[in-house]
Design a protein around this motif. Sequence first.
Motif, PDB file in Angstrom:
ATOM      1  N   PRO A 286       0.808  -1.233   0.000  1.00 19.14           N
ATOM      2  CA  PRO A 286       0.000   0.000   0.000  1.00 19.14           C
ATOM      3  C   PRO A 286       0.835   1.275   0.000  1.00 19.14           C
ATOM      4  O   PRO A 286       0.407   2.287  -0.537  1.00 19.14           O
ATOM      5  N   GLU A 287       2.032   1.221   0.603  1.00 22.44           N
ATOM      6  CA  GLU A 287       2.848   2.443   0.642  1.00 22.44           C
ATOM      7  C   GLU A 287       3.242   2.839  -0.781  1.00 22.44           C
ATOM      8  O   GLU A 287       3.362   4.017  -1.108  1.00 22.44           O
ATOM      9  N   THR A 288       3.469   1.837  -1.621  1.00 22.58           N
ATOM     10  CA  THR A 288       3.881   2.111  -2.994  1.00 22.58           C
ATOM     11  C   THR A 288       2.678   2.424  -3.880  1.00 22.58           C
ATOM     12  O   THR A 288       2.720   3.339  -4.700  1.00 22.58           O
ATOM     13  N   PHE A 289       1.601   1.663  -3.695  1.00 23.79           N
ATOM     14  CA  PHE A 289       0.522   1.739  -4.677  1.00 23.79           C
ATOM     15  C   PHE A 289      -0.663   2.597  -4.245  1.00 23.79           C
ATOM     16  O   PHE A 289      -1.423   3.065  -5.077  1.00 23.79           O
ATOM     17  N   GLY A 290      -0.786   2.807  -2.931  1.00 25.84           N
ATOM     18  CA  GLY A 290      -1.979   3.493  -2.424  1.00 25.84           C
ATOM     19  C   GLY A 290      -2.237   4.835  -3.073  1.00 25.84           C
ATOM     20  O   GLY A 290      -3.374   5.193  -3.375  1.00 25.84           O
ATOM     21  N   LYS A 291      -1.172   5.601  -3.339  1.00 22.50           N
ATOM     22  CA  LYS A 291      -1.365   6.966  -3.823  1.00 22.50           C
ATOM     23  C   LYS A 291      -1.367   7.069  -5.335  1.00 22.50           C
ATOM     24  O   LYS A 291      -1.565   8.153  -5.883  1.00 22.50           O
ATOM     25  N   ARG A 292      -1.143   5.933  -6.004  1.00 19.29           N
ATOM     26  CA  ARG A 292      -1.122   6.003  -7.464  1.00 19.29           C
ATOM     27  C   ARG A 292      -2.543   6.065  -8.014  1.00 19.29           C
ATOM     28  O   ARG A 292      -3.503   5.707  -7.334  1.00 19.29           O
ATOM     29  N   TYR A 293      -2.618   6.498  -9.266  1.00 17.71           N
ATOM     30  CA  TYR A 293      -3.903   6.460  -9.943  1.00 17.71           C
ATOM     31  C   TYR A 293      -3.979   5.195 -10.794  1.00 17.71           C
ATOM     32  O   TYR A 293      -2.943   4.682 -11.234  1.00 17.71           O
ATOM     33  N   PRO A 294      -5.196   4.699 -11.054  1.00 18.50           N
ATOM     34  CA  PRO A 294      -5.322   3.437 -11.794  1.00 18.50           C
ATOM     35  C   PRO A 294      -4.532   3.423 -13.098  1.00 18.50           C
ATOM     36  O   PRO A 294      -3.918   2.409 -13.422  1.00 18.50           O
ATOM     37  N   HIS A 295      -4.501   4.552 -13.815  1.00 18.70           N
ATOM     38  CA  HIS A 295      -3.829   4.521 -15.116  1.00 18.70           C
ATOM     39  C   HIS A 295      -2.318   4.394 -14.990  1.00 18.70           C
ATOM     40  O   HIS A 295      -1.623   4.179 -15.979  1.00 18.70           O
ATOM     41  N   GLU A 296      -1.813   4.517 -13.768  1.00 19.21           N
ATOM     42  CA  GLU A 296      -0.378   4.366 -13.568  1.00 19.21           C
ATOM     43  C   GLU A 296       0.014   2.925 -13.231  1.00 19.21           C
ATOM     44  O   GLU A 296       1.157   2.648 -12.909  1.00 19.21           O
ATOM     45  N   LEU A 297      -0.984   2.024 -13.294  1.00 19.87           N
ATOM     46  CA  LEU A 297      -0.759   0.617 -12.948  1.00 19.87           C
ATOM     47  C   LEU A 297      -0.848  -0.267 -14.189  1.00 19.87           C
ATOM     48  O   LEU A 297      -1.485   0.107 -15.169  1.00 19.87           O
ATOM     49  N   SER A 298      -0.209  -1.448 -14.115  1.00 13.26           N
ATOM     50  CA  SER A 298      -0.346  -2.404 -15.218  1.00 13.26           C
ATOM     51  C   SER A 298      -1.719  -3.063 -15.132  1.00 13.26           C
ATOM     52  O   SER A 298      -2.422  -2.941 -14.127  1.00 13.26           O
ATOM     53  N   GLY A 299      -2.091  -3.771 -16.198  1.00 11.37           N
ATOM     54  CA  GLY A 299      -3.398  -4.420 -16.238  1.00 11.37           C
ATOM     55  C   GLY A 299      -3.601  -5.383 -15.084  1.00 11.37           C
ATOM     56  O   GLY A 299      -4.655  -5.400 -14.454  1.00 11.37           O
ATOM     57  N   GLY A 300      -2.576  -6.166 -14.804  1.00 11.36           N
ATOM     58  CA  GLY A 300      -2.686  -7.135 -13.715  1.00 11.36           C
ATOM     59  C   GLY A 300      -2.834  -6.456 -12.368  1.00 11.36           C
ATOM     60  O   GLY A 300      -3.657  -6.851 -11.541  1.00 11.36           O
ATOM     61  N   GLN A 301      -2.053  -5.381 -12.172  1.00 17.44           N
ATOM     62  CA  GLN A 301      -2.141  -4.638 -10.913  1.00 17.44           C
ATOM     63  C   GLN A 301      -3.520  -4.007 -10.759  1.00 17.44           C
ATOM     64  O   GLN A 301      -4.109  -3.984  -9.679  1.00 17.44           O
ATOM     65  N   GLN A 302      -4.048  -3.490 -11.882  1.00 15.59           N
ATOM     66  CA  GLN A 302      -5.383  -2.893 -11.826  1.00 15.59           C
ATOM     67  C   GLN A 302      -6.418  -3.909 -11.378  1.00 15.59           C
ATOM     68  O   GLN A 302      -7.283  -3.617 -10.556  1.00 15.59           O
ATOM     69  N   GLN A 303      -6.298  -5.127 -11.917  1.00 13.83           N
ATOM     70  CA  GLN A 303      -7.308  -6.114 -11.560  1.00 13.83           C
ATOM     71  C   GLN A 303      -7.145  -6.556 -10.105  1.00 13.83           C
ATOM     72  O   GLN A 303      -8.122  -6.841  -9.438  1.00 13.83           O
ATOM     73  N   ARG A 304      -5.911  -6.541  -9.620  1.00 11.60           N
ATOM     74  CA  ARG A 304      -5.718  -6.818  -8.188  1.00 11.60           C
ATOM     75  C   ARG A 304      -6.430  -5.763  -7.356  1.00 11.60           C
ATOM     76  O   ARG A 304      -7.055  -6.067  -6.343  1.00 11.60           O
ATOM     77  N   VAL A 305      -6.325  -4.498  -7.800  1.00  9.68           N
ATOM     78  CA  VAL A 305      -7.032  -3.423  -7.098  1.00  9.68           C
ATOM     79  C   VAL A 305      -8.545  -3.689  -7.152  1.00  9.68           C
ATOM     80  O   VAL A 305      -9.261  -3.516  -6.163  1.00  9.68           O
TER      81      VAL A 305
END
Lengths: 302, 520
Positions: A171-190
């Motif tokens: 969460p420290e790394t990904f919490g503040k990102r926006y969805p478009h800054e993530l890969s497809g797999g990471q987005q689906q994990r979210v």
Amino acid sequence: MAAWSDRHPIIFQANRFRLLAKTWISFGRGSTLFSKGQATGELLLIELEDVTKSFPGMEKPAVDGVTLSIAKGETLVLLGSSGCGKSTTLKLINRLVEPDGGMIRIDGVSVQERPILDLRRSMGYVIQDTGLFPHWTVAENVGCPLRIRGIPQSERRKKSFEMLDRVGLPPETFGKRYPHELSGGQQQRVGVARALSGDPDILLMDEPFGALDGVTREALQQEMERLRQELSITILFVTHDLFEALSLGDRVGVMHEGTLQQVGTKAEVLNRPATAFVKTLFEKPAKQLRVFQESKEGSPAV
Amino acid sequence: MPEFQSTLAEHFVVLTLIPVSAAILIALPLAFVVYNRPVLRSIALGLSNIVQTIPSLAMLAFLLPLAGIGKLPAIIALTLYAILPILQNAITALRELPESVLESADGIGFSRLQRLQMVELPLSLPLIVGGIRTATTICVGVATLSTFIGAGGLGDFINRGLSLNRMSLLLLGASAAALLALCLDFLLATIGAALAPGTRPARMSWRFGFCGFLLALLLGFTLWPVAGSSSQGDDDASGLVRIGSKNFTEQIVLGELLALWIEQNTNLHVERYLNLGGTVICHQALTSGEIDLYIEYTGTALLTLLDRPRHPSASPEDVVEQLNSAYGEQYDCAVLPPLGFENTYALSLRREMAEKNGWKTISDLTRSAPQLRAGFTAEFMERQDGLPGLSEAYELSFQSLHDLGPELMYAAVDSDEVDVIGAFSTDGRLIEFDLAVLEDDRRFFPPYQAVPVVRQESLRQFPSLESALRELADKIDHQAITRLNHAVDVEKQDPRQAARAFLTSELFDKPSQSTTTPNK
């Protein structure tokens, strides 16, 4: 070079087969779980009884007399090609689609009698396109099922961090990102983390990994398997992918042109297809699997 | 400069901010209601499209009988224009939201209102702001035209520049409007970009900085005079007189002159609605109570406004009397004694040509007319008391007719591009170009005496107004008005300066005495 071998098409196919083979072996040995359309468990959670749905302008009903039950803690996979009515069946449960006829009950109560928002908030919902809100950060997305229930910010944050951890995104790394800054797999994990953050009893997953590449997809399937064991949540999983269906579900329901062809354990649908459609569907992979098994272990598994 | 500032403020606040805000308040709820209802949607878009196709001037003309002149009809027209881009963008934005996002919002259990508030609105905002940008640019531009119905704004400079042939004024108005449009566009573009989903505002700091600078500049520049003038207007217990004028030099100068005169000789406040438009617009403004008075010409009033037959034998005094009773019956207005000059149409030509041929009267032209090129205003060629009647009365038929604006006419005859023009008898350019005026020996043109036309109600309300206006009777003769016109048109003096100079030096040498009389 794990990365290389994972991505190589031949090795990748082999991996998929290995996964399937595990399933094959497991039911080959002790095939005691039998039932027809009925869940084996004592607690029926979701029941569909002769449910029908037609859409205007369509010749055939999208869902035609489907009867099905899912036990508490069970994972049922609905398998079928696109347009067979599997997604519609799923949406009938959270009332994104209202049925024309039949009855849907959860814990014995008709879904029609429950306030629609309560009903939906008691379930997690994951779809193929993720449906993440592009204007919210990952943490805000994960916390939104709590936000709409008026749960305060601090609690939401805690919960969404917990959920992100659970789906393997620090969460420290990904919490503040926006969805478009993530890969497809990471987005689906979210997407999965968001569906779980409201502590639902039921998780509805509509082709959640359909848009992902093979490697990512497999990683997420394994992740799913782990979550399923950790959470003991009831899951209805819709897919068109045979391998996914056979590797994820406790039971598999095969749909074709709006009707439910067969529901049963993996062994049942593979060994004793109830209809010609189910037979043809599993013929080819079953044969391939036998060849695979023979070459690997010297003798067929069945 | 304070005048420029208040005009810019007016353009920005009254003619842009208010209409755009009103359009947002109308268009956004409308978009939410119609966006997923195909029939209502096409009705709403169709209607606003039709509004958009109406030319700006036609729109102002439509609104004239409904809302009169001034700021209100301009705000209405601008609001109507601003609706379409906002509505269209909002509908497009709402309809093109990703299906998956809406579906997951529903699936998660957002209520309809939560979905609208938390998802649909924020996601459509960038496109909606885009619509507001377009609407703002349209407003700033179209607002320059609202000067024609007396709504003020930067168009005043453009219009005055055009009618006084003063390029610097024209450029001042036009470039200020363009700059205003650019500034607002940049501000809104920045807001739109900051609202785009997943934007980190911190990365746009230089743009925000520049926006803050622009905004501070704009507000500082526009609000200061507004704040200053509002304290002035409050102690106005003595009443307000609104003076209108038509859209040419003489009318503007007379408007200023009347305004200064009333300010000096009564304790009334004067609001100037100068350069309003043509005869009909001034007349409508008067009869609808938007202005209290303006200067009309007896012939025009008789033939054009009241549609009364003309008695060639009637004396000028009779005509004024006839007008007074007709205005009283039909419009509850009064015609006060003439100012002392006539502004009639006059056939005019180069002096050396007139002397060479010995032409003194219009009758002298009859025989030579087929060899002469004539230049007239479009209005003159149409009006029955213009060319059609004149040709009949004098059996004139010219070699060729040229449609020339009043600004071009005098120069055209001077440079030998035409031989005869239909001039205005008081025009200062008759002196500048040393043109000869032919006598109307058959008395074709009716008397065009300048008279104040005033609403009876205003006269009853402010008795001092009538006495002040009556005092002006016969004080401005043909020579005086021609000199005033010359001062503005040729010497490029400001109309108010010219009027003030005339009042102080020439005829009424008592301003110091009268300015001290108001009771405060």
